[in-house]
Design an enzyme around this catalytic site. Structure first.
Site, PDB file in Angstrom:
ATOM      1  N   ASP A 133       0.816  -1.223   0.000  1.00 44.28           N
ATOM      2  CA  ASP A 133       0.000   0.000   0.000  1.00 44.28           C
ATOM      3  C   ASP A 133       0.850   1.275   0.000  1.00 44.28           C
ATOM      4  O   ASP A 133       0.353   2.345  -0.330  1.00 44.28           O
ATOM      5  CB  ASP A 133      -0.916   0.026   1.229  1.00 44.28           C
ATOM      6  N   HIS A 177      -5.721 -10.398  -4.793  1.00 49.37           N
ATOM      7  CA  HIS A 177      -4.358 -10.811  -4.461  1.00 49.37           C
ATOM      8  C   HIS A 177      -3.448 -10.977  -5.676  1.00 49.37           C
ATOM      9  O   HIS A 177      -2.250 -11.229  -5.502  1.00 49.37           O
ATOM     10  CB  HIS A 177      -4.393 -12.083  -3.620  1.00 49.37           C
TER      11      HIS A 177
HETATM   12  O1  F6P Z   1      -2.042  -4.207   3.654  1.00 50.24           O
HETATM   13  C1  F6P Z   1      -1.861  -4.938   2.523  1.00 50.24           C
HETATM   14  C2  F6P Z   1      -3.158  -5.520   1.990  1.00 50.24           C
HETATM   15  O2  F6P Z   1      -2.826  -6.104   0.769  1.00 50.24           O
HETATM   16  C3  F6P Z   1      -4.317  -4.525   1.857  1.00 50.24           C
HETATM   17  O3  F6P Z   1      -4.203  -3.683   0.767  1.00 50.24           O
HETATM   18  C4  F6P Z   1      -5.497  -5.475   1.837  1.00 50.24           C
HETATM   19  O4  F6P Z   1      -6.678  -4.852   2.309  1.00 50.24           O
HETATM   20  C5  F6P Z   1      -5.086  -6.538   2.787  1.00 50.24           C
HETATM   21  O5  F6P Z   1      -3.674  -6.541   2.810  1.00 50.24           O
HETATM   22  C6  F6P Z   1      -5.635  -7.893   2.440  1.00 50.24           C
HETATM   23  O6  F6P Z   1      -5.266  -8.796   3.437  1.00 50.24           O
HETATM   24  P1  F6P Z   1      -5.545 -10.365   3.369  1.00 50.24           P
HETATM   25  O7  F6P Z   1      -4.498 -10.989   2.505  1.00 50.24           O
HETATM   26  O8  F6P Z   1      -5.448 -10.814   4.781  1.00 50.24           O
HETATM   27  O9  F6P Z   1      -6.911 -10.559   2.793  1.00 50.24           O
END
Ligand code: F6P
Length: 358
Positions: A140, A282
């Site tokens: 981010d 992702h």
């Molecule tokens: O902080 C990094 C991040 O990729 C955010 O942008 C996103 O909201 C979060 O992690 C998603 O997390 P997870 O992989 O636990 O769903």
């Protein structure tokens, strides 16, 4: 016996983590340290300790690989963050267990590679007398204490690539294509990716949007002869009089995401345009790191080892004015760097006819 350094990766995975680990292993070897890579974030610190040795051999060839070869988690016994600006304490007995295990394995210092939440935990360990060095990590790119984190450039590249591909369908079908990207509190990924990928509307958490203004921007594009549009929405974006969209998960927690479909639905209903939504999710965090992230990750890993050798404990590696430096972890946690709504980048975007829906 050589002195030992521990290293762990914590929080969400991120392109460039393996470059950090390789940098740590090689720089440590040069300074005559041994390196233990603790598995699955802080969880690997729990007795009896789960780790692998990181050295020239075990880190060979990992630079182009996404993720982290020692695993990570954003859950477990050490999660100290309960939300932006909040702080929860890691249980004292868990910290004691970690300290005992590190002593048993003769680990003199611990390099913690993680985001804001992980740095909060690092600070607690440091305050409890464990020698810690922080390495900031977040796709981010929203930590105030460092001008840049590795992983961000790779995420922006994924957004740009997605927009290039969505362009095809947008122009062929004369549609509005909405792309939801990551960015909970800050819109850096949406802004950089949106500009690079030629988006026409970018919605970010820092600038609450208005659906009427979005429709006006689409009409303006019609008037100028463009009958398709690309919209990028950060997951933390919200309308002027609305809320951030979140989804409950099995654990009773809430995860951000879903605003893309809401925005696409509203555009379709209000403007009558054929609209589709893609959630990049992702895909932004996976795959090979870009050149820039490989170099930044390497520099951060090498600097962390140098800070250990100088006994600068309680410091976090930081990138400022094209130099890798360090700041106290205490000054780095809970300070987010948001997109300045009146800043040069937003103005540049506006000057190339990008609307922020305001
Ligand atoms: O902080 C990094 C991040 O990729 C955010 O942008 C996103 O909201 C979060 O992690 C998603 O997390 P997870 O992989 O636990 O769903």
């Amino acid at each position: 016996m050589k002195p030992r350094i521990g290293v762990l990766t914590s929080g969400g995975d991120c392109p460039g983590l393996n470059a950090v680990l390789r940098g740590v292993a090689l720089a440590a070897e040069k300074l005559n340290f041994e390196v233990l890579g603790f598995l699955d974030g802080f969880e690997g610190l729990l007795p009896p300790g789960r780790f692998i040795e990181l050295n020239r051999r075990s880190t060979s060839g990992i630079m182009p690989r996404g993720g982290t070869i020692i695993g990570t988690t954003n859950r477990g016994h050490f999660v100290a963050k309960i939300g932006a600006g909040d702080r929860a304490e890691v249980a004292p007995e868990i910290i004691e267990d970690a300290r005992r295990m590190l002593n048993e394995h003769r680990v003199e210092a611990l390099i913690i590679v993680g985001g804001d939440g992980s740095m909060t935990t690092a600070l607690q360990l440091h305050e409890a007398g464990i020698n810690c060095i922080g390495v900031p990590k977040t796709i981010d790119n929203d930590l105030e204490a460092t001008a840049m984190t590795f992983g961000f450039d790779s995420a922006v590249a994924a957004v740009t690539d997605a927009l290039d591909r969505l362009h095809t369908t947008a122009t062929s079908h004369k549609r509005v294509m909405v792309l939801e990207v990551m960015g909970r509190h800050a819109g850096w990924i949406a802004l950089h990716g949106g500009i690079a990928g030629g988006a026409h509307i970018i919605l970010i958490p820092e600038i609450p949007f208005d659906y009427d203004k979005i429709c006006e921007a689409l009409t303006m594009r019609d008037v100028r002869g463009s009958i398709y549009s690309l919209v990028v929405v950060a997951e933390g974006a919200k309308p002027c009089h609305g809320q951030v969209v979140m989804q409950p998960n099995e654990g009773g927690e809430y995860r951000m995401g879903g605003i893309g479909h809401v925005v696409a639905g509203e555009i379709a209903v209000r403007s009558g345009r054929e609209t589709r939504c893609t959630v990049l999710g992702h895909l932004q965090r996976g795959g090979a790191p870009t050149t820039l992230d490989r170099i930044l990750g390497t520099r951060f890993g090498v600097k962390a080892v140098r800070l250990v050798s100088e006994r600068q404990y309680g410091s976090m590696v930081s990138y400022q004015n094209y130099q890798v430096r360090h700041v106290p972890i205490a000054d780095a946690v809970n300070r987010l760097r948001l997109v300045p709504p009146e800043g040069e980048l937003i103005q540049t975007a506006r000057d190339v006819e990008i609307s922020f829906g305001d």
